[in-house]
Scaffold this motif. Sequence first.
Motif, PDB file in Angstrom:
ATOM      1  N   PRO A   9      44.437  47.886  32.243  1.00  0.00           N
ATOM      2  CA  PRO A   9      44.269  47.787  30.779  1.00  0.00           C
ATOM      3  C   PRO A   9      45.163  46.714  30.147  1.00  0.00           C
ATOM      4  O   PRO A   9      44.819  46.173  29.098  1.00  0.00           O
ATOM      5  CB  PRO A   9      44.655  49.179  30.284  1.00  0.00           C
ATOM      6  N   VAL A  10      46.285  46.410  30.775  1.00  0.00           N
ATOM      7  CA  VAL A  10      47.174  45.374  30.244  1.00  0.00           C
ATOM      8  C   VAL A  10      46.596  43.988  30.502  1.00  0.00           C
ATOM      9  O   VAL A  10      46.628  43.111  29.627  1.00  0.00           O
ATOM     10  CB  VAL A  10      48.576  45.486  30.897  1.00  0.00           C
ATOM     11  N   MET A  11      46.033  43.778  31.682  1.00  0.00           N
ATOM     12  CA  MET A  11      45.516  42.463  32.063  1.00  0.00           C
ATOM     13  C   MET A  11      44.161  42.158  31.444  1.00  0.00           C
ATOM     14  O   MET A  11      43.829  40.996  31.206  1.00  0.00           O
ATOM     15  CB  MET A  11      45.427  42.365  33.587  1.00  0.00           C
ATOM     16  N   GLY A  12      43.362  43.186  31.188  1.00  0.00           N
ATOM     17  CA  GLY A  12      42.055  42.956  30.577  1.00  0.00           C
ATOM     18  C   GLY A  12      41.186  42.026  31.402  1.00  0.00           C
ATOM     19  O   GLY A  12      40.987  42.229  32.596  1.00  0.00           O
ATOM     20  N   GLU A  13      40.703  40.965  30.786  1.00  0.00           N
ATOM     21  CA  GLU A  13      39.785  40.038  31.447  1.00  0.00           C
ATOM     22  C   GLU A  13      40.449  39.233  32.564  1.00  0.00           C
ATOM     23  O   GLU A  13      39.771  38.601  33.385  1.00  0.00           O
ATOM     24  CB  GLU A  13      39.204  39.057  30.426  1.00  0.00           C
ATOM     25  N   TYR A  14      41.771  39.250  32.626  1.00  0.00           N
ATOM     26  CA  TYR A  14      42.477  38.505  33.665  1.00  0.00           C
ATOM     27  C   TYR A  14      42.558  39.275  34.976  1.00  0.00           C
ATOM     28  O   TYR A  14      43.053  38.755  35.975  1.00  0.00           O
ATOM     29  CB  TYR A  14      43.888  38.137  33.195  1.00  0.00           C
ATOM     30  N   PHE A  15      42.120  40.521  34.953  1.00  0.00           N
ATOM     31  CA  PHE A  15      42.096  41.313  36.178  1.00  0.00           C
ATOM     32  C   PHE A  15      40.752  41.088  36.874  1.00  0.00           C
ATOM     33  O   PHE A  15      39.694  41.356  36.311  1.00  0.00           O
ATOM     34  CB  PHE A  15      42.287  42.802  35.873  1.00  0.00           C
ATOM     35  N   HIS A  16      40.803  40.609  38.103  1.00  0.00           N
ATOM     36  CA  HIS A  16      39.577  40.303  38.843  1.00  0.00           C
ATOM     37  C   HIS A  16      39.295  41.400  39.865  1.00  0.00           C
ATOM     38  O   HIS A  16      40.154  41.747  40.673  1.00  0.00           O
ATOM     39  CB  HIS A  16      39.714  38.966  39.579  1.00  0.00           C
ATOM     40  N   LYS A  17      38.077  41.923  39.803  1.00  0.00           N
ATOM     41  CA  LYS A  17      37.653  42.916  40.780  1.00  0.00           C
ATOM     42  C   LYS A  17      36.163  42.762  41.057  1.00  0.00           C
ATOM     43  O   LYS A  17      35.384  42.473  40.161  1.00  0.00           O
ATOM     44  CB  LYS A  17      37.936  44.346  40.281  1.00  0.00           C
ATOM     45  N   SER A  18      35.785  42.931  42.303  1.00  0.00           N
ATOM     46  CA  SER A  18      34.385  42.846  42.698  1.00  0.00           C
ATOM     47  C   SER A  18      33.944  44.166  43.311  1.00  0.00           C
ATOM     48  O   SER A  18      34.654  44.736  44.142  1.00  0.00           O
ATOM     49  CB  SER A  18      34.181  41.713  43.718  1.00  0.00           C
ATOM     50  N   GLU A  19      32.788  44.636  42.890  1.00  0.00           N
ATOM     51  CA  GLU A  19      32.202  45.851  43.463  1.00  0.00           C
ATOM     52  C   GLU A  19      31.039  45.511  44.390  1.00  0.00           C
ATOM     53  O   GLU A  19      30.300  46.386  44.833  1.00  0.00           O
ATOM     54  CB  GLU A  19      31.729  46.791  42.356  1.00  0.00           C
ATOM     55  N   GLU A  20      30.840  44.224  44.673  1.00  0.00           N
ATOM     56  CA  GLU A  20      29.787  43.822  45.596  1.00  0.00           C
ATOM     57  C   GLU A  20      30.037  44.404  46.985  1.00  0.00           C
ATOM     58  O   GLU A  20      31.186  44.600  47.384  1.00  0.00           O
ATOM     59  CB  GLU A  20      29.764  42.295  45.746  1.00  0.00           C
ATOM     60  N   PRO A  21      28.983  44.672  47.727  1.00  0.00           N
ATOM     61  CA  PRO A  21      29.180  45.012  49.144  1.00  0.00           C
ATOM     62  C   PRO A  21      29.924  43.873  49.838  1.00  0.00           C
ATOM     63  O   PRO A  21      29.721  42.692  49.503  1.00  0.00           O
ATOM     64  CB  PRO A  21      27.748  45.150  49.673  1.00  0.00           C
ATOM     65  N   ILE A  22      30.772  44.211  50.771  1.00  0.00           N
ATOM     66  CA  ILE A  22      31.604  43.208  51.425  1.00  0.00           C
ATOM     67  C   ILE A  22      30.767  42.114  52.085  1.00  0.00           C
ATOM     68  O   ILE A  22      31.090  40.930  52.002  1.00  0.00           O
ATOM     69  CB  ILE A  22      32.546  43.874  52.448  1.00  0.00           C
ATOM     70  N   TRP A  23      29.664  42.480  52.731  1.00  0.00           N
ATOM     71  CA  TRP A  23      28.833  41.480  53.397  1.00  0.00           C
ATOM     72  C   TRP A  23      28.269  40.476  52.398  1.00  0.00           C
ATOM     73  O   TRP A  23      28.163  39.278  52.701  1.00  0.00           O
ATOM     74  CB  TRP A  23      27.691  42.155  54.175  1.00  0.00           C
ATOM     75  N   LYS A  24      27.950  40.968  51.191  1.00  0.00           N
ATOM     76  CA  LYS A  24      27.398  40.079  50.175  1.00  0.00           C
ATOM     77  C   LYS A  24      28.465  39.142  49.617  1.00  0.00           C
ATOM     78  O   LYS A  24      28.220  37.952  49.402  1.00  0.00           O
ATOM     79  CB  LYS A  24      26.782  40.908  49.041  1.00  0.00           C
ATOM     80  N   SER A  25      29.664  39.672  49.392  1.00  0.00           N
ATOM     81  CA  SER A  25      30.765  38.832  48.921  1.00  0.00           C
ATOM     82  C   SER A  25      31.108  37.764  49.951  1.00  0.00           C
ATOM     83  O   SER A  25      31.387  36.614  49.604  1.00  0.00           O
ATOM     84  CB  SER A  25      32.003  39.690  48.635  1.00  0.00           C
ATOM     85  N   LEU A  26      31.091  38.157  51.215  1.00  0.00           N
ATOM     86  CA  LEU A  26      31.387  37.197  52.282  1.00  0.00           C
ATOM     87  C   LEU A  26      30.368  36.072  52.292  1.00  0.00           C
ATOM     88  O   LEU A  26      30.717  34.891  52.384  1.00  0.00           O
ATOM     89  CB  LEU A  26      31.400  37.921  53.630  1.00  0.00           C
ATOM     90  N   TRP A  27      29.106  36.417  52.175  1.00  0.00           N
ATOM     91  CA  TRP A  27      28.051  35.409  52.169  1.00  0.00           C
ATOM     92  C   TRP A  27      28.170  34.497  50.945  1.00  0.00           C
ATOM     93  O   TRP A  27      28.135  33.271  51.074  1.00  0.00           O
ATOM     94  CB  TRP A  27      26.679  36.087  52.200  1.00  0.00           C
ATOM     95  N   ASN A  28      28.328  35.092  49.767  1.00  0.00           N
ATOM     96  CA  ASN A  28      28.398  34.295  48.542  1.00  0.00           C
ATOM     97  C   ASN A  28      29.585  33.344  48.544  1.00  0.00           C
ATOM     98  O   ASN A  28      29.467  32.171  48.151  1.00  0.00           O
ATOM     99  CB  ASN A  28      28.467  35.213  47.318  1.00  0.00           C
ATOM    100  N   SER A  29      30.745  33.829  48.971  1.00  0.00           N
ATOM    101  CA  SER A  29      31.929  32.972  48.978  1.00  0.00           C
ATOM    102  C   SER A  29      31.821  31.879  50.031  1.00  0.00           C
ATOM    103  O   SER A  29      32.255  30.744  49.807  1.00  0.00           O
ATOM    104  CB  SER A  29      33.189  33.808  49.218  1.00  0.00           C
TER     105      SER A  29
END
Length: 258
Positions: free
Chosen positions: A213-233
């Motif tokens: 809550p302190v960081m707001g938009e500066y906090f980065h989090k992904s809920e993508e499946p790991i395989w999808k994040s790996l492919w996209n990155s």
Amino acid sequence: HKWLNDLIGHLSHTPILVPYHGWRISHRTHHKNTANIDNDESWYPVTESQYKEMPLAQKIVRYYVFLLAYPLYLFKRSPNKEGSHFLPSSSLFKPSEKWDIITSTILLIGMVGLLGFLTYQWGWMWLLKYYAAPYIVFVIWLDLVTFLHHTEPELPWYRGEDWTFLKGAISSIDRNYGLINHIHHDIGTHVAHHIFLNIPHYNLLKATQAIKPVMGEYFHKSEEPIWKSLWNSSISCHFVADTGSKVYYTSQNKLAKG
């Protein structure tokens, strides 16, 4: 107790062929310089011009078989940086760290000798089944999590005076590894792990909930499946611009379309 940390460090690192002190120091460098293009040590981006000049073999390792790159990193570090985790003369280390590095290297040589002896006693198939296969799984897992925590199109990288420790620390991203989260000390809570360098792993979840809550938009989090994040990155994050104090990853495909 430093002696106890070092003892546990050697006992846990040497069997997996990682020089404890060498890795401890290079990982400390990564934490002190996160998202600094010039000084970071872990999965930092190359520039567009460096990408274009990169030899084919190096491109293959970095962009196509990068999940097996960790042993090579220990021997040669990353592109455009020289040195080895096994040699006290490496630019990674201070002269005062010489005997730490020598100690870790001697222990690792001893481990290689032990593996050689056991292979002589029980054969190559024993080495493959009971050591090489689990070792490869370890390497892939380590490369996977370190890559995904610092390789994302929306994460900024900094140059020069525009970089600060806090900017770099929050330029990482939390991932959800499902059932593996708790087995590996909640390593997916990576933002808190970088902001608070000495935080015990068992406080990471509480710290993450407190800073969100302190960081707001500066906090980065992904809920993508790991395989999808790996492919996209892997297809989106090839290099950054040659100039600019704050830059983001782009890919060869985007450059061609542009």
